[in-house]
Design an enzyme around this catalytic site. Structure first.
Site, PDB file in Angstrom:
ATOM      1  N   GLU A 157      -0.498   1.158  -5.609  1.00  0.00           N
ATOM      2  CA  GLU A 157      -0.390   0.096  -4.798  1.00  0.00           C
ATOM      3  C   GLU A 157      -0.318  -1.107  -5.501  1.00  0.00           C
ATOM      4  O   GLU A 157      -1.363  -1.503  -6.385  1.00  0.00           O
ATOM      5  CB  GLU A 157      -1.611   0.122  -3.769  1.00  0.00           C
ATOM      6  CG  GLU A 157      -2.045   1.283  -2.798  1.00  0.00           C
ATOM      7  CD  GLU A 157      -3.056   1.552  -2.301  1.00  0.00           C
ATOM      8  OE1 GLU A 157      -3.792   0.236  -2.156  1.00  0.00           O
ATOM      9  OE2 GLU A 157      -3.676   2.723  -2.343  1.00  0.00           O
ATOM     10  N   HIS A 187       0.672  -1.284   0.006  1.00  0.00           N
ATOM     11  CA  HIS A 187       0.049   0.035   0.091  1.00  0.00           C
ATOM     12  C   HIS A 187       0.882   1.327  -0.091  1.00  0.00           C
ATOM     13  O   HIS A 187       1.122   1.873   0.807  1.00  0.00           O
ATOM     14  CB  HIS A 187      -0.798   0.090   1.047  1.00  0.00           C
ATOM     15  CG  HIS A 187      -2.211   0.707   1.133  1.00  0.00           C
ATOM     16  ND1 HIS A 187      -2.081   2.150   0.908  1.00  0.00           N
ATOM     17  CD2 HIS A 187      -3.537   0.495   1.432  1.00  0.00           C
ATOM     18  CE1 HIS A 187      -3.188   2.664   0.926  1.00  0.00           C
ATOM     19  NE2 HIS A 187      -4.182   1.744   1.169  1.00  0.00           N
TER      20      HIS A 187
HETATM   21  O1  LIG Z   1      -8.166   3.513   5.682  1.00  0.00           O
HETATM   22  P1  LIG Z   1      -7.391   2.211   5.285  1.00  0.00           P
HETATM   23  O2  LIG Z   1      -7.877   0.919   6.022  1.00  0.00           O
HETATM   24  O3  LIG Z   1      -5.798   2.173   5.480  1.00  0.00           O
HETATM   25  O4  LIG Z   1      -7.598   2.080   3.865  1.00  0.00           O
HETATM   26  C1  LIG Z   1      -7.356   3.060   2.917  1.00  0.00           C
HETATM   27  C2  LIG Z   1      -7.595   2.840   1.554  1.00  0.00           C
HETATM   28  O5  LIG Z   1      -6.842   1.956   0.939  1.00  0.00           O
HETATM   29  C3  LIG Z   1      -7.102   1.522  -0.367  1.00  0.00           C
HETATM   30  O6  LIG Z   1      -6.082   0.343  -0.707  1.00  0.00           O
HETATM   31  C4  LIG Z   1      -8.521   1.090  -0.385  1.00  0.00           C
HETATM   32  O7  LIG Z   1      -8.563   1.026  -1.992  1.00  0.00           O
HETATM   33  C5  LIG Z   1      -9.396   2.092   0.044  1.00  0.00           C
HETATM   34  O8  LIG Z   1     -10.793   1.669  -0.206  1.00  0.00           O
HETATM   35  C6  LIG Z   1      -9.180   2.244   1.282  1.00  0.00           C
HETATM   36  O9  LIG Z   1     -10.004   3.566   1.833  1.00  0.00           O
END
Ligand SMILES: O=P(O)(O)OC[C@H]1O[C@@H](O)[C@H](O)[C@@H](O)[C@@H]1O
Length: 287
Positions: A260, A157
């Site tokens: 990502e 991510h």
């Molecule tokens: O707030 P989190 O759990 O870290 O997620 C952040 C984002 O991560 C992204 O990878 C998703 O596609 C989104 O839908 C999500 O909102």
């Protein structure tokens, strides 16, 4: 001394800092094996929210959280983005250290907590982080130590930093299908050669090419080269979602773009005793 470990009051290794002879550096927290900083030519390349919790209470908002065994919510387990990003990994030490690159490794095995999470399998994750003068490699190996096949999705991510989201241009995603999470998972077709961000964006581009160039500022490109990951997620929460997030400052959506690498559109099925590997290499031009 290119590899430094930092302890905290409750962790013998809280953070590992790699420094390359050229001055490039990166930092990895054992919490989530999250890379929180990557500097090249004296410049930070990853975004880390100034409101991020760095005490291990919740996933880190920025850097490169590692998503496993579930991208997003369900169907493989409850909750969002799996347990790897909020589990404390074991630091396994230096795997390689020469003039060109430094590599360190981390490991996460199933525990009472992971098995109680709703994904009850036995597994071993090995994560290699490699720093060179101008690149940062992050490589995941998933070994199925269970007796039955395991099914998972996995993703890096990556939060890249930008001085201004309106300047971001992402290449190599044109003429691809994507799942638009902002439009209730509608499957759409990307017409644009260069993806720009003008509002909330949450897309899974399917079967993306090996390298996705991200221009984070005019003339400043970070190449995201993937190895064996199939898809690329592009995410920016924009105004309202940013306001609703406790660990992102209201204006910080303007300083970040998530690109990502992952295998998320379809899950991976891994037979017993087998290992699946995937990774990415971020690179910037040499000066
Ligand atoms: O707030 P989190 O759990 O870290 O997620 C952040 C984002 O991560 C992204 O990878 C998703 O596609 C989104 O839908 C999500 O909102």
């Amino acid at each position: 001394m290119p590899v430094q470990t930092v302890s905290s009051f409750n962790l013998p290794t809280d953070k590992v800092i790699l420094t390359h002879p050229t001055g490039a550096s990166c930092e990895i927290k054992t919490f989530g094996a999250t890379v929180t900083s990557w500097k090249v030519h004296g410049q930070e390349r990853l975004f880390l929210s100034r409101l991020s919790d760095l005490e291990g209470n919740k996933p880190i908002r920025g850097g490169i959280p590692l998503v496993f065994p579930q991208f997003g919510k369900g169907p493989l387990m409850p909750g969002q983005h799996g347990f790897a990003r909020h589990s404390t990994w074991e630091y396994m030490g230096v795997s390689k250290d020469d003039d060109s690159e430094i590599m360190v490794s981390f490991e996460l095995r199933d525990s009472d907590a992971t098995r109680a999470s709703g994904w009850p399998y036995h597994f071993k994750l090995t994560y290699l982080v490699t720093l060179t003068a101008t690149t940062l490699g992050t490589h995941l190996a998933v070994t199925n130590t269970d007796k039955v096949p395991i099914r998972f999705t996995a993703l890096l991510h990556t939060y890249l930093t930008t001085p201004d989201i309106s300047q971001v241009r992402i290449g190599q995603l044109g003429r691809l299908n994507y799942t638009d999470k902002v439009q209730n998972n509608l499957i759409c077709f990307e017409e644009r050669d260069q993806v720009t961000i003008q509002g909330e964006t949450d897309r899974i581009y399917h079967s993306t090419p090996d390298t996705v160039p991200v221009e984070v500022a005019p003339g400043q490109v970070v190449n995201v080269k993937t190895i064996n990951f199939r898809d690329t997620v592009v995410w920016n929460p924009w105004v309202e979602k940013a306001q609703a997030m406790a660990d992102l400052d209201d204006q910080e959506y303007q300083q970040m773009i998530c690109v990502e690498s992952g295998s998320v559109h379809e899950s991976v099925t891994l037979p017993s005793s087998q290992t699946w590997e995937a990774g990415q290499v971020l690179s910037v031009d040499s000066e």
